[in-house]
Design a protein around this motif. Structure first.
Motif, PDB file in Angstrom:
ATOM      1  N   ASN A   1      11.012 -56.121   7.956  1.00 20.19           N
ATOM      2  CA  ASN A   1      11.503 -54.784   8.288  1.00 20.19           C
ATOM      3  C   ASN A   1      12.047 -54.062   7.059  1.00 20.19           C
ATOM      4  O   ASN A   1      11.894 -52.845   6.932  1.00 20.19           O
ATOM      5  CB  ASN A   1      12.584 -54.876   9.366  1.00 20.19           C
ATOM      6  N   VAL A   2      12.664 -54.807   6.154  1.00 24.96           N
ATOM      7  CA  VAL A   2      13.114 -54.201   4.898  1.00 24.96           C
ATOM      8  C   VAL A   2      11.910 -53.712   4.098  1.00 24.96           C
ATOM      9  O   VAL A   2      11.916 -52.607   3.533  1.00 24.96           O
ATOM     10  CB  VAL A   2      13.942 -55.205   4.080  1.00 24.96           C
ATOM     11  N   ALA A   3      10.857 -54.542   4.062  1.00 26.94           N
ATOM     12  CA  ALA A   3       9.636 -54.134   3.362  1.00 26.94           C
ATOM     13  C   ALA A   3       9.013 -52.904   4.015  1.00 26.94           C
ATOM     14  O   ALA A   3       8.466 -52.028   3.331  1.00 26.94           O
ATOM     15  CB  ALA A   3       8.634 -55.288   3.347  1.00 26.94           C
ATOM     16  N   ALA A   4       9.107 -52.819   5.346  1.00 29.03           N
ATOM     17  CA  ALA A   4       8.548 -51.664   6.055  1.00 29.03           C
ATOM     18  C   ALA A   4       9.299 -50.384   5.707  1.00 29.03           C
ATOM     19  O   ALA A   4       8.703 -49.298   5.682  1.00 29.03           O
ATOM     20  CB  ALA A   4       8.587 -51.908   7.563  1.00 29.03           C
ATOM     21  N   VAL A   5      10.593 -50.496   5.441  1.00 29.23           N
ATOM     22  CA  VAL A   5      11.353 -49.315   5.013  1.00 29.23           C
ATOM     23  C   VAL A   5      10.804 -48.798   3.686  1.00 29.23           C
ATOM     24  O   VAL A   5      10.656 -47.584   3.480  1.00 29.23           O
ATOM     25  CB  VAL A   5      12.851 -49.653   4.888  1.00 29.23           C
ATOM     26  N   TYR A   6      10.465 -49.725   2.786  1.00 35.43           N
ATOM     27  CA  TYR A   6       9.912 -49.320   1.488  1.00 35.43           C
ATOM     28  C   TYR A   6       8.547 -48.648   1.652  1.00 35.43           C
ATOM     29  O   TYR A   6       8.294 -47.581   1.080  1.00 35.43           O
ATOM     30  CB  TYR A   6       9.792 -50.532   0.571  1.00 35.43           C
ATOM     31  N   THR A   7       7.660 -49.255   2.440  1.00 35.94           N
ATOM     32  CA  THR A   7       6.335 -48.651   2.610  1.00 35.94           C
ATOM     33  C   THR A   7       6.424 -47.315   3.342  1.00 35.94           C
ATOM     34  O   THR A   7       5.654 -46.392   3.058  1.00 35.94           O
ATOM     35  CB  THR A   7       5.395 -49.602   3.376  1.00 35.94           C
ATOM     36  N   ALA A   8       7.377 -47.202   4.265  1.00 29.70           N
ATOM     37  CA  ALA A   8       7.567 -45.920   4.946  1.00 29.70           C
ATOM     38  C   ALA A   8       8.079 -44.861   3.969  1.00 29.70           C
ATOM     39  O   ALA A   8       7.697 -43.687   4.051  1.00 29.70           O
ATOM     40  CB  ALA A   8       8.546 -46.081   6.107  1.00 29.70           C
ATOM     41  N   THR A   9       8.934 -45.286   3.031  1.00 31.56           N
ATOM     42  CA  THR A   9       9.412 -44.361   2.006  1.00 31.56           C
ATOM     43  C   THR A   9       8.265 -43.863   1.142  1.00 31.56           C
ATOM     44  O   THR A   9       8.190 -42.673   0.803  1.00 31.56           O
ATOM     45  CB  THR A   9      10.469 -45.048   1.124  1.00 31.56           C
ATOM     46  N   LEU A  10       7.351 -44.766   0.797  1.00 31.62           N
ATOM     47  CA  LEU A  10       6.168 -44.345   0.043  1.00 31.62           C
ATOM     48  C   LEU A  10       5.359 -43.327   0.843  1.00 31.62           C
ATOM     49  O   LEU A  10       4.836 -42.359   0.285  1.00 31.62           O
ATOM     50  CB  LEU A  10       5.295 -45.556  -0.291  1.00 31.62           C
ATOM     51  N   GLY A  11       5.247 -43.557   2.149  1.00 28.86           N
ATOM     52  CA  GLY A  11       4.520 -42.610   2.987  1.00 28.86           C
ATOM     53  C   GLY A  11       5.143 -41.227   2.946  1.00 28.86           C
ATOM     54  O   GLY A  11       4.440 -40.211   2.881  1.00 28.86           O
ATOM     55  N   GLY A  12       6.468 -41.175   2.973  1.00 29.90           N
ATOM     56  CA  GLY A  12       7.140 -39.888   2.888  1.00 29.90           C
ATOM     57  C   GLY A  12       6.944 -39.224   1.538  1.00 29.90           C
ATOM     58  O   GLY A  12       6.713 -38.011   1.449  1.00 29.90           O
ATOM     59  N   LYS A  13       7.020 -40.012   0.463  1.00 33.65           N
ATOM     60  CA  LYS A  13       6.824 -39.459  -0.876  1.00 33.65           C
ATOM     61  C   LYS A  13       5.408 -38.915  -1.051  1.00 33.65           C
ATOM     62  O   LYS A  13       5.200 -37.880  -1.693  1.00 33.65           O
ATOM     63  CB  LYS A  13       7.109 -40.531  -1.932  1.00 33.65           C
ATOM     64  N   MET A  14       4.426 -39.613  -0.483  1.00 34.34           N
ATOM     65  CA  MET A  14       3.043 -39.158  -0.601  1.00 34.34           C
ATOM     66  C   MET A  14       2.876 -37.756  -0.035  1.00 34.34           C
ATOM     67  O   MET A  14       2.172 -36.921  -0.605  1.00 34.34           O
ATOM     68  CB  MET A  14       2.103 -40.121   0.133  1.00 34.34           C
ATOM     69  N   VAL A  15       3.528 -37.511   1.084  1.00 32.14           N
ATOM     70  CA  VAL A  15       3.365 -36.219   1.758  1.00 32.14           C
ATOM     71  C   VAL A  15       4.277 -35.163   1.158  1.00 32.14           C
ATOM     72  O   VAL A  15       3.831 -34.093   0.734  1.00 32.14           O
ATOM     73  CB  VAL A  15       3.633 -36.368   3.268  1.00 32.14           C
ATOM     74  N   TYR A  16       5.581 -35.464   1.103  1.00 32.87           N
ATOM     75  CA  TYR A  16       6.555 -34.434   0.752  1.00 32.87           C
ATOM     76  C   TYR A  16       6.651 -34.169  -0.744  1.00 32.87           C
ATOM     77  O   TYR A  16       7.018 -33.070  -1.156  1.00 32.87           O
ATOM     78  CB  TYR A  16       7.931 -34.812   1.307  1.00 32.87           C
ATOM     79  N   GLU A  17       6.335 -35.166  -1.577  1.00 35.39           N
ATOM     80  CA  GLU A  17       6.384 -34.957  -3.022  1.00 35.39           C
ATOM     81  C   GLU A  17       5.013 -34.631  -3.609  1.00 35.39           C
ATOM     82  O   GLU A  17       4.899 -33.792  -4.501  1.00 35.39           O
ATOM     83  CB  GLU A  17       6.953 -36.191  -3.726  1.00 35.39           C
ATOM     84  N   LEU A  18       3.975 -35.312  -3.104  1.00 35.79           N
ATOM     85  CA  LEU A  18       2.653 -35.182  -3.721  1.00 35.79           C
ATOM     86  C   LEU A  18       1.675 -34.351  -2.901  1.00 35.79           C
ATOM     87  O   LEU A  18       0.611 -33.998  -3.394  1.00 35.79           O
ATOM     88  CB  LEU A  18       2.066 -36.580  -3.977  1.00 35.79           C
TER      89      LEU A  18
END
Length: 223
Positions: A116-133
């Motif tokens: 679940n901790v790892a899932a928080v990291y991958t979910a954060t990447l998902g947010g960065k992909m959309v909102y930053e890139l």
């Protein structure tokens, strides 16, 4: 407004992100209290969470082929997001199969918490992909390096075929990119991990947008 195929993944991914941590919490309660009711609740949540994770993963693999990924950082961030979620989902499948015939254990709970901790990291990447890139954003300029390829509407006749086709292509792309990474032939682009070098946000300049000296004085109102 029609929902496009690549928009299915962000619409359904919240289900496993909610169910799998809840399943882990239920198992922790069952282990610490010995309550069989919580053990049964945890088992059912693992099944529901894993099934939803498999479907979300299928949608995510298809989405990776429905968006524009010409920018190296965006492409490798999508790769890490997909690879991490694939490992987490396979782990969830293993835990679910184990839990179908056994009570929860401290080791299994620890593995669930780590996943679940790892899932928080991958979910954060998902947010960065959309909102930053801007990955998957429909209004992005056509000539842009990110955005969307305008896949079929989700409820169209073409959508089921496109979902399976693009999911297969997504698996091939994910495995090929992983092979290039682990062989050393294709290292990750700078900033793809979401932290460290290459992720700094440009500083906002404090200089005025227009030089005050070039501004003509405002005319005085006539009396």
């Amino acid at each position: 407004m029609k929902m496009l195929l690549h928009e299915l993944h962000p619409a359904v991914i919240h289900t496993p992100l909610a169910l799998l941590p809840t399943a882990t919490v239920a198992d922790v309660i069952a282990v610490t209290t010995g309550d069989r009711v919580w053990a049964k609740v945890g088992r059912r949540l693992w099944v529901a969470g894993t099934l939803s994770a498999l479907f979300s993963g299928l949608a995510g693999l298809a989405a990776s082929q429905e968006v524009k990924l010409e920018e190296p950082r965006a492409r490798d961030m999508v790769f890490l997001h997909g690879l991490g979620n694939a490992v987490i989902t396979l782990g969830a499948v293993g835990v679910t199969l184990w839990r179908l015939g056994r009570a929860p254990s401290p080791v299994q709970c620890a593995l669930g918490l780590a996943a679940n901790v790892a899932a928080v990291y991958t979910a954060t990447l998902g947010g960065k992909m959309v909102y930053e890139l801007g990955v998957g954003i429909n209004p992005m300029p056509v000539e842009g390096s990110v955005g969307t390829l305008k896949g079929p509407p989700l409820l169209s006749r073409e959508a089921p075929k496109a979902l399976i086709r693009d999911a297969v292509l997504g698996v091939r792309w994910l495995l090929g990119r992983a092979r290039g990474l682990f062989s050393g032939a294709q290292p990750l682009a700078s900033g793809a991990k979401g932290f460290g070098e290459g992720t700094q946000v440009p500083a906002v300049t404090s200089e005025p947008l227009v030089d005050d000296a070039t501004l003509s004085p405002s005319p005085r109102p006539l009396i």
